[in-house]
Design an enzyme around this catalytic site. Structure first.
Site, short mmCIF file in Angstrom:
data_model
loop_
_atom_site.label_atom_id
_atom_site.label_comp_id
_atom_site.label_asym_id
_atom_site.label_seq_id
_atom_site.Cartn_x
_atom_site.Cartn_y
_atom_site.Cartn_z
N ARG A 64 -21.65 -59.24 46.94
CA ARG A 64 -21.44 -57.58 46.80
C ARG A 64 -20.84 -57.39 48.17
NH1 ARG A 64 -20.96 -56.52 41.67
NH2 ARG A 64 -22.71 -56.59 40.63
N GLU A 140 -11.47 -63.67 37.10
CA GLU A 140 -11.05 -64.74 37.89
C GLU A 140 -11.64 -64.48 39.83
OE1 GLU A 140 -6.66 -64.11 39.47
OE2 GLU A 140 -6.84 -65.48 37.93
#
Lengths: 181, 181
Positions: A64, A140
């Protein structure tokens, strides 16, 4: 529902991005004074608490950037334009974990950061999980590591702060009540 | 902790506000490709689960412009520059509820929206509450209605979505386990 309502006087969009947008609004307060509100628009998301047939929880670990660290979370993802919450739940579960389920139960919705953002997360439980042979692929730019563990192991990850986000903390507490009854 | 780390290639601050800032970063993914990350900076906050001597929970109802509705939440507020989390907890409890406590217990920290924001909420339980005769006043643009209720009433507010944010949903689940034992 609208105690202390703040009326919008001006609204200026400062940024429109791929995931979020930023608006600054001037509002009129209940006492007639003005204040400024900085607001982030987000399309909303669905999160899934997946429970396997042998009572384990399926988590995903991912990096993150906002926190500059990886987190262990329940699978979740943005609602795409025109998509129902149920379809988002099915899609994200398969893309992120490779599991399919025909037993989704709606649990709860909540705002993540009501002080500045309109993001709502809709939380489902998924049971009756079955591995898909060739699961649909996700975004992706997402790299995901799968973790399946017991509720006790999940509670330890919460203590160790490997689990460190509000939706997953809520899901672990909920699963504890569900699985330890 | 840094599985699938994303390296920052460029970082551009687009907005610096009173509460939040917005950055857009280009990052290098584990496979060498580039991606864009939209990131909101927030100073972090403290939330308090206040439990009265007769086992009730103290909530605050306030209008949340981001959601265009009022929410019932546990008291919470931003960490001011240079302020420790413990001081924020004491200050926000008094400003928002008029209560003081000398029995704060640290419970848990969590990121609210790890997909786009670095906001962390640090959650404390406060017991041994005492009403302050002339409590310190909070922000002048905050209008707050105090609610004290049982855990059963709080659970009903969660079902009714008057309670509708992640930190308060977590706190209600936690309090349920604590108060119904």
């Amino acid at each position: 529902m609208d105690r202390f309502e703040e009326k919008t006087l001006t609204s200026t969009t400062l940024y429109e991005g791929k995931v979020i947008s930023l608006r600054v609004e001037e509002v009129e307060l209940p006492d007639g004074k003005w204040a400024k509100r900085e607001l982030v628009d987000h399309p909303g998301a669905v999160a899934i608490l997946p429970i396997t047939n042998d009572g384990k929880i399926v988590f995903v670990e991912q990096y993150r950037k906002a926190l500059n660290r990886s987190l262990v979370e329940i699978p979740a993802g943005k609602i795409e334009p025109g998509e129902s919450k149920e379809i988002t739940a099915i899609r994200e579960l398969e893309e992120e974990t490779g599991y399919r389920s025909d037993q989704f139960t709606y649990l709860q919705s909540f705002a993540t950061s009501p002080g500045f953002a309109n993001e709502i997360i809709h939380l489902y439980i998924a049971r009756g999980l079955e591995k898909v042979e060739k699961p649909a692929e996700g975004d992706e730019d997402e790299f995901i590591h799968l973790i399946e563990c017991t509720i006790e192991e999940a509670e330890q990850m919460l203590v160790d702060e490997r689990i460190y986000d509000a939706k997953t903390a809520f899901a672990v507490l909920f699963a504890k009540n569900l699985l330890k009854q």
